[in-house]
Design a protein around this motif. Structure first.
Motif, mmCIF file in Angstrom:
data_model
loop_
_atom_site.group_PDB
_atom_site.id
_atom_site.type_symbol
_atom_site.label_atom_id
_atom_site.label_comp_id
_atom_site.label_asym_id
_atom_site.label_seq_id
_atom_site.Cartn_x
_atom_site.Cartn_y
_atom_site.Cartn_z
ATOM 1 N N LYS A 1 -2.929 -7.658 2.565
ATOM 2 C CA LYS A 1 -3.386 -9.023 2.832
ATOM 3 C C LYS A 1 -4.860 -9.138 2.512
ATOM 4 O O LYS A 1 -5.641 -8.230 2.772
ATOM 5 N N GLU A 2 -5.222 -10.260 1.929
ATOM 6 C CA GLU A 2 -6.625 -10.593 1.681
ATOM 7 C C GLU A 2 -6.883 -11.968 2.274
ATOM 8 O O GLU A 2 -6.185 -12.932 1.949
ATOM 9 N N ASP A 3 -7.882 -12.071 3.129
ATOM 10 C CA ASP A 3 -8.221 -13.323 3.812
ATOM 11 C C ASP A 3 -7.028 -13.869 4.605
ATOM 12 O O ASP A 3 -6.803 -15.077 4.682
ATOM 13 N N GLY A 4 -6.211 -12.978 5.168
ATOM 14 C CA GLY A 4 -5.070 -13.394 5.984
ATOM 15 C C GLY A 4 -3.840 -13.817 5.203
ATOM 16 O O GLY A 4 -2.852 -14.223 5.789
ATOM 17 N N LYS A 5 -3.900 -13.722 3.865
ATOM 18 C CA LYS A 5 -2.756 -14.112 3.046
ATOM 19 C C LYS A 5 -2.235 -12.903 2.274
ATOM 20 O O LYS A 5 -3.009 -12.051 1.846
ATOM 21 N N VAL A 6 -0.922 -12.855 2.104
ATOM 22 C CA VAL A 6 -0.288 -11.767 1.371
ATOM 23 C C VAL A 6 -0.587 -11.922 -0.121
ATOM 24 O O VAL A 6 -0.528 -13.025 -0.666
ATOM 25 N N VAL A 7 -0.893 -10.790 -0.789
ATOM 26 C CA VAL A 7 -1.193 -10.786 -2.217
ATOM 27 C C VAL A 7 0.097 -10.530 -2.996
ATOM 28 O O VAL A 7 0.855 -9.610 -2.674
ATOM 29 N N ASP B 1 0.846 -1.195 0.000
ATOM 30 C CA ASP B 1 0.000 0.000 0.000
ATOM 31 C C ASP B 1 0.882 1.246 0.000
ATOM 32 O O ASP B 1 2.096 1.174 -0.150
ATOM 33 N N ALA B 2 0.274 2.420 0.196
ATOM 34 C CA ALA B 2 0.990 3.689 0.137
ATOM 35 C C ALA B 2 2.035 3.808 1.245
ATOM 36 O O ALA B 2 3.046 4.505 1.092
ATOM 37 N N ASP B 3 1.817 3.146 2.387
ATOM 38 C CA ASP B 3 2.761 3.219 3.499
ATOM 39 C C ASP B 3 3.905 2.221 3.361
ATOM 40 O O ASP B 3 4.828 2.213 4.190
ATOM 41 N N GLY B 4 3.852 1.352 2.377
ATOM 42 C CA GLY B 4 4.888 0.358 2.176
ATOM 43 C C GLY B 4 4.623 -0.950 2.888
ATOM 44 O O GLY B 4 5.504 -1.810 2.952
#
Length: 174
Positions: free
Chosen positions: A79-85, A72-75
């Motif tokens: 995560k979606e559903d607890g998993k990294v995208v 995201d913008a903050d670096g």
């Protein structure tokens, strides 16, 4: 007669001293030492630079696909559903030829690993990074000395040292 100077040290101490000083010379560009040490350092440093010049263009660039975490913008990682995208990204990397890999390993036998601390973060561990001196020999010193046939270092006499009157010199890259 020996083919090298003993420098008043045992063999493992002498090798460590010379490796350390050659590493510092290639990292900083110049060092201050005694005349006898400088003449030994010159032999080793010139061989390493010659290897860098010889193998500077001996690689091929290939494109590979790599998975990189979406941020995201903050670096921070998303995560979606607890998993990294993850996103698939094309990256261009340098693939060394066998002779360049051999030259790199010969350099690593002599050069010590060094960490570089940025001036803003002096005294802190944060922001430090490993310096790859073999890569510096290939990418920086190789093209710089490509048209030169040896003679990559210069020894300039400074004068006698105050404590023991040993002749001090400045050894630098030309």
């Amino acid at each position: 007669m020996a083919g090298y100077r003993k420098l008043g040290r045992t063999s493992n101490q002498r090798k460590a001293l010379l490796r350390n000083q050659v590493t510092d010379l290639l990292l900083n560009g110049k060092i201050r030492t005694t005349e006898a040490k400088a003449k030994e350092i010159r032999k080793i440093a010139e061989k390493l630079i010659a290897l860098g010049v010889k193998e500077k263009d001996n690689y091929e660039e290939i494109t590979v696909q790599a998975k990189v975490a979406r941020k995201d913008a903050d670096g921070k990682r998303i995560k979606e559903d607890g998993k990294v995208v993850f996103d698939t990204v094309d990256k261009t990397i340098k693939k060394d030829s066998p002779s360049r890999i051999h030259a790199r390993r010969q350099m690593y036998k002599i050069l010590y690993p060094r960490t570089q601390v940025p001036e803003k973060a002096a005294g802190r561990k944060a922001g430090t990074k490993q310096v790859d001196l073999a890569d510096k020999l290939f990418s920086e010193y190789g093209p710089k000395y490509a048209g030169r046939n040896g003679g990559y270092t210069r020894i300039v006499k400074i004068g006698p040292r105050k404590g023991d009157a040993a002749m001090e010199v400045l050894i630098e890259l030309v």
